[in-house]
Design an enzyme around this catalytic site. Structure first.
Site, PDB file in Angstrom:
ATOM      1  CG  ASP A  67      -0.326  -0.534   2.485  1.00 59.74           C
ATOM      2  OD1 ASP A  67       0.914  -0.512   2.576  1.00 59.74           O
ATOM      3  OD2 ASP A  67      -1.047  -0.960   3.392  1.00 59.74           O
ATOM      4  CG  ASN A 136      -8.927  -1.924  11.725  1.00 59.37           C
ATOM      5  OD1 ASN A 136      -7.982  -2.594  11.311  1.00 59.37           O
ATOM      6  ND2 ASN A 136      -9.351  -0.842  11.111  1.00 59.37           N
ATOM      7  CG  HIS A 138      -5.862  -2.501   8.645  1.00 58.90           C
ATOM      8  ND1 HIS A 138      -5.941  -1.147   8.859  1.00 58.90           N
ATOM      9  CD2 HIS A 138      -4.567  -2.829   8.930  1.00 58.90           C
ATOM     10  CE1 HIS A 138      -4.770  -0.685   9.238  1.00 58.90           C
ATOM     11  NE2 HIS A 138      -3.916  -1.681   9.289  1.00 58.90           N
ATOM     12  CD  GLU A 143      -8.778   0.546   7.464  1.00 56.87           C
ATOM     13  OE1 GLU A 143      -8.679  -0.390   8.283  1.00 56.87           O
ATOM     14  OE2 GLU A 143      -8.103   1.592   7.581  1.00 56.87           O
TER      15      GLU A 143
HETATM   16  C1  F6R Z   1       1.489  -1.645   6.221  1.00 56.59           C
HETATM   17  C2  F6R Z   1       0.163  -2.173   6.274  1.00 56.59           C
HETATM   18  C3  F6R Z   1      -0.642  -2.260   7.529  1.00 56.59           C
HETATM   19  C4  F6R Z   1       0.182  -2.566   8.776  1.00 56.59           C
HETATM   20  C5  F6R Z   1      -0.705  -2.544  10.025  1.00 56.59           C
HETATM   21  C6  F6R Z   1       0.093  -2.758  11.291  1.00 56.59           C
HETATM   22  O1  F6R Z   1       1.986  -1.677   4.888  1.00 56.59           O
HETATM   23  O2  F6R Z   1      -0.310  -2.534   5.260  1.00 56.59           O
HETATM   24  O3  F6R Z   1      -1.635  -3.239   7.367  1.00 56.59           O
HETATM   25  O4  F6R Z   1       0.786  -3.816   8.646  1.00 56.59           O
HETATM   26  O5  F6R Z   1      -1.377  -1.318  10.103  1.00 56.59           O
HETATM   27  O6  F6R Z   1       0.942  -1.688  11.497  1.00 56.59           O
HETATM   28  P1  F6R Z   1       2.041  -1.719  12.658  1.00 56.59           P
HETATM   29  O7  F6R Z   1       3.031  -2.778  12.270  1.00 56.59           O
HETATM   30  O8  F6R Z   1       2.653  -0.346  12.627  1.00 56.59           O
HETATM   31  O9  F6R Z   1       1.315  -2.032  13.906  1.00 56.59           O
END
Ligand code: F6R
Length: 245
Positions: A67, A136, A138, A143
């Site tokens: 992303d 959440n 995702h 989401e």
């Molecule tokens: C990042 C991504 C997100 C993260 C998720 C966890 O490219 O796609 O899905 O993996 O938000 O983020 P952290 O590791 O910062 O808790």
């Protein structure tokens, strides 16, 4: 599905790097799907260490990211492009032509999404997808929702994601409200998927992912149906499930 419980963040990073390094050793021209965020930072450091030791080379690796935020320049310190260069790619021998992230500054975002999927397909799909997980549930920026999205798309960030990610920005208003993300379908088509889960803040969602309903309301739960899905969780994240796995 396999679940590996590691002692702490460092051990998750070490074991995560082991699996990724094994993939690259077995298939030096692997098409890798990489993630950003706090969770994989230690794994990237371990991978750099292994590259420096001469254990692995990224020379023929192709890298796609999950992303990117909409509206940020590639060299913006908050962009995922910047993150990947500064956490991994600048420190390996990867061919810079083989680094792909969706372009959050593209004039036509829908066209950019289509082209991103075509590019992944042109390499024969993703061999090995690394994931973190949002509190959440995702994956990428998919989401919780009523329906599952197949392809790369433009999404609006959930308020819970804005809250979680504002720690990387000076103030909440600076967090971009939109992002481009691979769809769950694109992630699901990866031949192998590795998810890293660390910290007590992820314990509740990990329990839902493993034991709750399989539902797009918890996007990561869909991965229970993936034929080659591995989770590495630290003790803190696994606190609510470790007696049941
Ligand atoms: C990042 C991504 C997100 C993260 C998720 C966890 O490219 O796609 O899905 O993996 O938000 O983020 P952290 O590791 O910062 O808790």
């Amino acid at each position: 599905m396999r679940i590996i419980v590691a002692r702490d963040y460092d051990e998750v990073s070490y074991k995560g790097a082991n699996l990724i390094a094994a993939q690259i050793m077995l298939k030096p021209n692997s098409v890798m799907g990489f993630a950003t965020g706090s969770t994989p930072e230690g794994t990237y450091q371990e991978l750099i260490r292994r590259y420096e030791k001469g254990d692995i080379s990224f020379k023929d690796v192709v890298s796609f990211n999950l992303d990117e935020y909409v509206g940020l320049e590639k060299d913006d310190p908050q962009s995922y492009h910047h993150y990947m260069m500064h956490n991994l790619h600048n420190f390996t021998d990867i061919n810079k032509q083989n680094i792909y992230l969706p372009d959050g500054k593209a004039a036509d975002l829908l066209k950019e999404c289509k082209e991103y999927d075509s590019k992944i397909e042109s390499y024969g799909g993703i061999d090995y997808q690394l994931l973190g997980i949002g509190t959440n549930g995702h994956i990428g920026f998919n989401e919780p929702a009523e329906t599952i999205s197949n392809d790369t798309m433009v999404i609006s960030l959930a308020q819970s994601t804005i809250d979680a990610n504002k720690r990387f920005f000076e103030k909440e208003e600076d967090v971009p409200r939109q992002a481009l993300t691979m769809g769950v379908g694109t992630i699901f088509r990866a031949r192998k998927v590795l998810m890293l889960v660390t910290g007590e803040g992820k314990a509740e969602i990990l329990e839902k992912v493993l034991f709750g309903d399989i539902t797009p309301q918890v996007p990561a739960s869909l991965l229970r149906m993936h034929p080659d899905f591995t989770i590495i969780a630290d003790e803190a994240a696994a606190a609510l499930v470790k007696n049941r796995i």
